[in-house]
Design an enzyme around this catalytic site. Structure first.
Site, PDB file in Angstrom:
ATOM      1  N   MET A 187     -57.054  -0.738  -2.376  1.00 41.34           N
ATOM      2  CA  MET A 187     -55.962  -1.098  -3.275  1.00 41.34           C
ATOM      3  C   MET A 187     -55.002   0.072  -3.382  1.00 41.34           C
ATOM      4  SD  MET A 187     -57.797  -3.342  -6.247  1.00 41.34           S
ATOM      5  CE  MET A 187     -58.559  -4.926  -5.845  1.00 41.34           C
ATOM      6  N   ASP A 188     -53.931  -0.012  -2.616  1.00 38.78           N
ATOM      7  CA  ASP A 188     -52.973   1.084  -2.498  1.00 38.78           C
ATOM      8  C   ASP A 188     -52.156   1.240  -3.773  1.00 38.78           C
ATOM      9  OD1 ASP A 188     -51.317   3.012  -0.848  1.00 38.78           O
ATOM     10  OD2 ASP A 188     -49.788   1.512  -1.325  1.00 38.78           O
ATOM     11  N   ALA A 189     -52.014   2.501  -4.233  1.00 41.30           N
ATOM     12  CA  ALA A 189     -51.151   2.854  -5.373  1.00 41.30           C
ATOM     13  C   ALA A 189     -51.410   1.973  -6.590  1.00 41.30           C
ATOM     14  CB  ALA A 189     -49.675   2.765  -4.950  1.00 41.30           C
ATOM     15  N   VAL A 190     -52.650   1.569  -6.773  1.00 39.14           N
ATOM     16  CA  VAL A 190     -52.957   0.562  -7.786  1.00 39.14           C
ATOM     17  C   VAL A 190     -52.761   1.064  -9.216  1.00 39.14           C
ATOM     18  CG1 VAL A 190     -55.433   1.075  -7.982  1.00 39.14           C
ATOM     19  CG2 VAL A 190     -54.617  -1.284  -8.307  1.00 39.14           C
TER      20      VAL A 190
END
Length: 565
Positions: A221-224
């Site tokens: 989960m990128d830059a979540v």
């Protein structure tokens, strides 16, 4: 969870919609709680789809061939960095979540890799390309996309917002019904999505299901941390963000119980740890403090801060663990050192990296000041010398020591492909793109790469061969299970050590590392080895006969002292 995020909505109806989108029956059995979907044999490789290339062949095909020929018995998980059509940021400005970049290959190529390795794909949740169909529909004020992006007004109080860039937060966009201001945490081309619209959540449920059907089982989960925005707040780590992670995890693991959710939150250590939740958010979190602290340790010859950090790290609950890495496609983050390194120590580290060819990027704080955010440098060059003496002849030993530490720590080890290959700073690529991060995003022609890896005289061969040997040893040790017991050893500031014990308590490994450029003596009496056991260094094969004696460790030498082979 849905009630917390969407208190004004008919949440039972939304829950039904999400289950239908994911293809999950309402009475689907829950996955076993606290289940470890990993063991000591798991090692991750991080790579772009097109890092390894061959003339006349799609890069995903070339990558699979390279994996099978060179790394089949070495890595078990492959993190394929964004392989979707994109408009900027080397893939993280996604134009179409459901397509494979045709220059890389197609979904069948991803499925082929997933048939032989566990595949981790990026779920770029926070933002989408300004050139995507959704955003074009936002401009046209039609669905899908009309209300998919987060808006604010220049008059809003945004002074508390925390973000990792110096670019403008709001960008004016001309739409069919006038000018609107969209929220852009990272860049003007990466427009933040609006999860306050539940249809955005439902869209991602469909995207996740599609990835699962293509064989993806690990989700990054990128830059979540920035997912939920709220005017007048820092708009980072908000409660709604944590609840959304719980919701997505529930959907993912009910569809595929062996799946794994990893959160990418490049923030100070205490904030990062909150993404475990109560073993109900991320299965795995990145150990973001490890790269800067370990590099700092090896260039200063002092492990005080690394040891202090390690002692403060809570053991992960069963069903959760850490992802240990020292290099990635991004730079070496400095925010994770907040509260761990003093400002003058950070500056000394920055100065050292710059002297080795590295660059530094900045973020803007809420009070308008620019602070160092990350150091951009290839790891092999980051360890080419010391802060006191500069470059020296111990670069290879220092580099291997760093990975020997990483391999032994509690958690799953992850190797950036350029660390496996000993790739150096790519100044030409950085100059061509105009982006500091490109210094560590080189591309290799496979013929040249294979020739270098086959030549015992160059450092690429030496790095690749020795890292594969170390990984091979690690994968056989029950004491290196990601959830096995870990205790920090107190051996002074020039020796960094910790003890691992298998979950069945039948194997102990004392991991001791000389983190200096001078010979260091290790007193075996101080380690307190059990006298009735037979001890052996797994790395060198050395037998320990006299437990009252000592071991002389060469500069940057490591030992893994085990009571069983």
């Amino acid at each position: 969870m849905l009630e917390i995020v969407y208190p004004a909505l008919d949440t039972p109806a939304l829950a039904t919609q999400l289950l239908e989108t994911m293809g999950i029956a309402p009475d689907a059995p829950a996955p076993p709680p606290h289940q470890n979907n990993w063991d000591e044999s798991d090692v991750m490789l991080i790579t772009y789809a097109d890092t390894v290339q061959a003339e006349g062949e799609k890069p995903l095909t070339t990558l699979l061939r390279f994996l099978d020929d060179c790394l089949f018995d070495t890595v078990s998980v492959v993190h394929l960095l964004p392989f979707f059509p994109y408009s900027s940021d080397d893939g993280f400005s996604v134009m179409d979540y459901l397509a494979v970049n045709e220059s890389h290959g197609e979904w069948s190529d991803v499925e082929a890799i997933a048939g032989r390795y566990k595949v981790m794909a990026d779920l770029v949740l926070n933002h989408m390309s300004a050139r995507s169909r959704w955003f074009e529909n936002f401009r046209k004020r039609i669905d899908p996309g009309k209300d998919y992006f987060f808006e604010a007004r220049p008059s809003d109080d945004l002074s508390a917002v925390v973000r990792p860039r110096t670019s403008p937060l709001l960008n004016a966009v001309q739409t069919e019904d006038g000018e609107r201001y969209v929220w852009c945490t990272f860049s003007e081309d990466q427009v933040d999505l609006n999860f306050a619209n539940p249809q955005v959540l439902n869209e991602f449920a469909g995207i996740i299901r599609y990835y699962l059907e293509q064989g993806v089982t690990y989700f990054r989960m990128d830059a979540v941390a920035f997912l939920w925005k709220e005017v007048g707040t820092p708009s980072i780590h908000l409660q709604q963000t944590h609840e959304l992670i719980k919701i997505l995890r529930l959907l993912i693991e009910h569809h595929t119980p062996q799946s794994v959710v990893i959160t990418e939150t490049n923030v100070p250590n205490r904030e990062n740890l909150t993404y475990f939740g109560n073993a109900n958010e991320a299965h795995v979190i990145y150990n973001f403090s490890l790269p800067p602290l370990l590099i700092n340790t090896l260039v200063t010859g002092n492990c005080r801060h690394l040891k202090t950090w390690l002692m403060s790290m809570p053991p992960a609950q069963m069903g959760t663990t850490y992802l240990n890495f020292i290099a990635s496609h991004d730079g070496v983050g400095l925010r994770p050192t907040d509260g761990l390194l003093e400002d003058d120590e950070k500056q000394r580290l920055i100065n050292t990296m710059e002297s080795f060819g590295g660059k530094v990027s900045y973020r803007r704080t809420p009070d308008g000041k620019d602070q160092p955010y990350e150091m951009n440098i290839a790891l092999f060059d980051a360890l080419k010398g010391t802060a006191h003496k500069g470059a020296d002849h111990l670069q290879l030993q220092r580099f291997l020591c760093a990975h020997t530490v990483m391999l032994a720590l509690e958690g799953i080890p992850a190797f950036y492909i350029h660390s496996m290959l000993g790739t150096e700073n790519d100044f030409d690529r950085m100059e061509n793109t105009g982006r500091f991060r490109s210094i560590n995003r080189a591309q290799w022609q496979i013929d040249r790469l294979e020739a270098l890896l086959a030549d015992p005289q160059n450092h690429h061969h030496k790095v690749f061969t020795e890292l594969k040997r170390l990984i091979g040893i690690r994968r056989k040790q029950p004491a290196f299970h990601p959830n096995a017991t870990q205790f920090t050893l107190h051996l002074g500031l020039q020796l960094f050590g910790f003890w691992r014990q298998s979950m069945r308590r039948d194997q102990s490994i004392f991991c001791i590392h000389n983190i200096t450029d001078e010979v260091q003596e290790v007193s075996l009496a101080e380690i307190n080895l059990i006298g009735t056991d037979h001890w052996k260094d797994l790395l060198s094969g050395m037998e320990i006969d006299d437990l009252s004696g000592s071991i002389a460790l060469k500069p940057y030498q490591s030992v893994w002292l085990s009571n069983r082979d």
